[in-house]
Write a protein that holds these residues in place. Structure first.
Motif, PDB file in Angstrom:
ATOM      1  N   THR A  10       0.845  -1.193   0.000  1.00 22.14           N
ATOM      2  CA  THR A  10       0.000   0.000   0.000  1.00 22.14           C
ATOM      3  C   THR A  10       0.880   1.243   0.000  1.00 22.14           C
ATOM      4  O   THR A  10       1.782   1.372   0.831  1.00 22.14           O
ATOM      5  N   ILE A  11       0.637   2.123  -0.970  1.00 17.18           N
ATOM      6  CA  ILE A  11       1.367   3.388  -1.050  1.00 17.18           C
ATOM      7  C   ILE A  11       0.376   4.504  -0.698  1.00 17.18           C
ATOM      8  O   ILE A  11      -0.634   4.675  -1.386  1.00 17.18           O
ATOM      9  N   VAL A  12       0.682   5.217   0.359  1.00 13.43           N
ATOM     10  CA  VAL A  12      -0.225   6.268   0.846  1.00 13.43           C
ATOM     11  C   VAL A  12      -0.064   7.528  -0.007  1.00 13.43           C
ATOM     12  O   VAL A  12       1.048   7.887  -0.391  1.00 13.43           O
ATOM     13  N   ASP A  13      -1.225   8.161  -0.317  1.00 17.40           N
ATOM     14  CA  ASP A  13      -1.265   9.440  -1.052  1.00 17.40           C
ATOM     15  C   ASP A  13      -0.739   9.327  -2.484  1.00 17.40           C
ATOM     16  O   ASP A  13      -0.156  10.276  -3.012  1.00 17.40           O
ATOM     17  N   PHE A  14      -0.923   8.188  -3.139  1.00 21.16           N
ATOM     18  CA  PHE A  14      -0.611   8.052  -4.580  1.00 21.16           C
ATOM     19  C   PHE A  14      -1.887   7.633  -5.305  1.00 21.16           C
ATOM     20  O   PHE A  14      -2.566   6.713  -4.834  1.00 21.16           O
ATOM     21  N   PRO A  15      -2.208   8.228  -6.452  1.00 23.53           N
ATOM     22  CA  PRO A  15      -1.536   9.352  -7.123  1.00 23.53           C
ATOM     23  C   PRO A  15      -1.986  10.712  -6.588  1.00 23.53           C
ATOM     24  O   PRO A  15      -1.456  11.719  -7.056  1.00 23.53           O
ATOM     25  N   HIS A  16      -2.933  10.709  -5.626  1.00 27.76           N
ATOM     26  CA  HIS A  16      -3.416  11.958  -5.026  1.00 27.76           C
ATOM     27  C   HIS A  16      -3.459  11.792  -3.523  1.00 27.76           C
ATOM     28  O   HIS A  16      -3.584  10.668  -3.018  1.00 27.76           O
ATOM     29  N   GLU A  17      -3.441  12.917  -2.822  1.00 27.46           N
ATOM     30  CA  GLU A  17      -3.587  12.904  -1.373  1.00 27.46           C
ATOM     31  C   GLU A  17      -4.896  12.206  -1.011  1.00 27.46           C
ATOM     32  O   GLU A  17      -5.925  12.410  -1.673  1.00 27.46           O
ATOM     33  N   GLY A  18      -4.857  11.360  -0.008  1.00 24.37           N
ATOM     34  CA  GLY A  18      -6.073  10.690   0.458  1.00 24.37           C
ATOM     35  C   GLY A  18      -6.309   9.326  -0.176  1.00 24.37           C
ATOM     36  O   GLY A  18      -7.176   8.581   0.261  1.00 24.37           O
ATOM     37  N   PHE A  21      -3.044   3.659  -2.383  1.00 27.06           N
ATOM     38  CA  PHE A  21      -2.862   2.929  -3.635  1.00 27.06           C
ATOM     39  C   PHE A  21      -2.467   1.491  -3.348  1.00 27.06           C
ATOM     40  O   PHE A  21      -1.445   1.227  -2.711  1.00 27.06           O
ATOM     41  N   ARG A  22      -3.257   0.564  -3.834  1.00 29.33           N
ATOM     42  CA  ARG A  22      -3.000  -0.873  -3.631  1.00 29.33           C
ATOM     43  C   ARG A  22      -2.135  -1.361  -4.782  1.00 29.33           C
ATOM     44  O   ARG A  22      -2.623  -1.527  -5.904  1.00 29.33           O
ATOM     45  N   ASP A  23      -0.862  -1.559  -4.501  1.00 26.83           N
ATOM     46  CA  ASP A  23       0.144  -1.807  -5.534  1.00 26.83           C
ATOM     47  C   ASP A  23       0.382  -3.307  -5.684  1.00 26.83           C
ATOM     48  O   ASP A  23       0.986  -3.942  -4.820  1.00 26.83           O
ATOM     49  N   VAL A  24      -0.086  -3.849  -6.815  1.00 28.29           N
ATOM     50  CA  VAL A  24       0.052  -5.299  -7.042  1.00 28.29           C
ATOM     51  C   VAL A  24       1.394  -5.679  -7.675  1.00 28.29           C
ATOM     52  O   VAL A  24       1.643  -6.866  -7.889  1.00 28.29           O
ATOM     53  N   THR A  25       2.259  -4.700  -7.958  1.00 30.07           N
ATOM     54  CA  THR A  25       3.554  -5.071  -8.565  1.00 30.07           C
ATOM     55  C   THR A  25       4.363  -5.951  -7.616  1.00 30.07           C
ATOM     56  O   THR A  25       5.139  -6.798  -8.062  1.00 30.07           O
ATOM     57  N   THR A  26       4.185  -5.762  -6.316  1.00 25.26           N
ATOM     58  CA  THR A  26       4.918  -6.592  -5.342  1.00 25.26           C
ATOM     59  C   THR A  26       4.379  -8.029  -5.332  1.00 25.26           C
ATOM     60  O   THR A  26       5.124  -8.973  -5.087  1.00 25.26           O
ATOM     61  N   LEU A  27       3.095  -8.165  -5.602  1.00 21.54           N
ATOM     62  CA  LEU A  27       2.490  -9.501  -5.744  1.00 21.54           C
ATOM     63  C   LEU A  27       2.988 -10.161  -7.027  1.00 21.54           C
ATOM     64  O   LEU A  27       3.407 -11.328  -7.029  1.00 21.54           O
ATOM     65  N   PHE A  28       2.963  -9.401  -8.128  1.00 17.28           N
ATOM     66  CA  PHE A  28       3.391  -9.952  -9.421  1.00 17.28           C
ATOM     67  C   PHE A  28       4.867 -10.366  -9.388  1.00 17.28           C
ATOM     68  O   PHE A  28       5.265 -11.310 -10.069  1.00 17.28           O
ATOM     69  N   ALA A  29       5.674  -9.634  -8.632  1.00 18.10           N
ATOM     70  CA  ALA A  29       7.125  -9.878  -8.620  1.00 18.10           C
ATOM     71  C   ALA A  29       7.518 -11.096  -7.797  1.00 18.10           C
ATOM     72  O   ALA A  29       8.642 -11.577  -7.897  1.00 18.10           O
ATOM     73  N   ASP A 174     -10.421  -1.848   2.989  1.00 19.07           N
ATOM     74  CA  ASP A 174     -11.241  -0.703   3.380  1.00 19.07           C
ATOM     75  C   ASP A 174     -10.682   0.568   2.747  1.00 19.07           C
ATOM     76  O   ASP A 174      -9.487   0.655   2.489  1.00 19.07           O
ATOM     77  N   GLY A 175     -11.544   1.541   2.580  1.00 14.99           N
ATOM     78  CA  GLY A 175     -11.114   2.878   2.161  1.00 14.99           C
ATOM     79  C   GLY A 175     -10.873   2.987   0.678  1.00 14.99           C
ATOM     80  O   GLY A 175     -11.109   2.049  -0.083  1.00 14.99           O
ATOM     81  N   HIS A 176     -10.375   4.158   0.242  1.00 19.50           N
ATOM     82  CA  HIS A 176     -10.183   4.455  -1.185  1.00 19.50           C
ATOM     83  C   HIS A 176      -8.844   3.950  -1.673  1.00 19.50           C
ATOM     84  O   HIS A 176      -7.904   3.888  -0.946  1.00 19.50           O
TER      85      HIS A 176
END
Ligand SMILES: O=P(O)(O)OC[C@H]1O[C@H](OP(=O)(O)OP(=O)(O)O)[C@H](O)[C@@H]1O
Ligand SMILES: Nc1ncnc2[nH]cnc12
Length: 176
Positions: A10-18, A21-29, A174-176
């Motif tokens: 999870t990357i907080v505040d990407f691509p916008h504040e709030g 971002f659930r980043d699946v590249t770590t899963l794919f890798a 949960d959340g955006h």
């Protein structure tokens, strides 16, 4: 044992504040994580008749390609406007701010073909809804939709189920 969600960063505040971002590249890798995700996404479709897998740009291509290979069926991309070289049909959809357009080759699906729609994440459902409309305009029959992640608070699952779609997701956040 690690679960699919444990491989997602999870990357907080990407691509916008709030935005979380659930980043699946770590899963794919990760070889175990990627195989686990593909195996679990395939699980509901054992013995189900599927003619084509459609992947939604961009992360849906990675998952859709692997799933189509496992099912021994063809793969069809739905791309953002202007990327496909042949004759296309287009569908507008709403983003959080503004609008976008996705396209499919007009000869990519034959009437009556049974289609599985694949993407990494279901948020508002706008992208998946646009993809479903394109496939249905070509006469395709959507068998099911498959995602790794559902963000239930954004309502995508409810939107797709209200359209009569089956929705499978491996995990929810949960959340955006
Ligand atoms: O349910 P929605 O609200 O439509 O959001 C989900 C879509 O958003 C993300 O893609 P994005 O639009 O960021 O494109 P990309 O994969 O090309 O980066 C994700 O991979 C889904 O395709
Ligand atoms: N929170 C989120 N993480 C990753 N992709 C997204 N697409 C829409 N919302 C997202």
């Amino acid at each position: 044992m690690k679960r699919v969600e444990d491989y997602i960063r999870t990357i907080v505040d990407f691509p916008h504040e709030g935005i979380m971002f659930r980043d699946v590249t770590t899963l794919f890798a990760d070889p175990r994580g990627f195989r686990m995700a593909i195996d679990q996404m395939l699980h509901p479709y054992a013995g189900i008749d599927i003619d084509k897998v459609v992947g939604l740009e961009a992360r849906g291509f990675i998952l859709g390609g692997a799933i189509a290979h496992q099912l021994s069926v063809g793969f069809v991309p739905i791309r953002k406007k202007g990327k496909l070289p042949g004759t296309t049909i287009s569908q507008e959809y709403k983003l959080e701010y503004g609008e976008a357009i996705v396209e499919i080759h007009d000869d990519a699906i034959q009437p009556g073909e049974k289609v599985l729609v694949v993407d990494d994440l279901l948020a508002t459902g706008g992208t998946a809804e646009a993809g479903i409309k394109l496939i249905e305009r070509l006469g395709g029959e959507i068998v099911s939709t498959a995602f790794i992640i559902d963000l239930p608070e954004l309502g995508g699952r409810k939107k797709l189920e209200a359209m009569g779609m089956e929705v499978h997701a491996l995990c929810a956040f949960d959340g955006h």
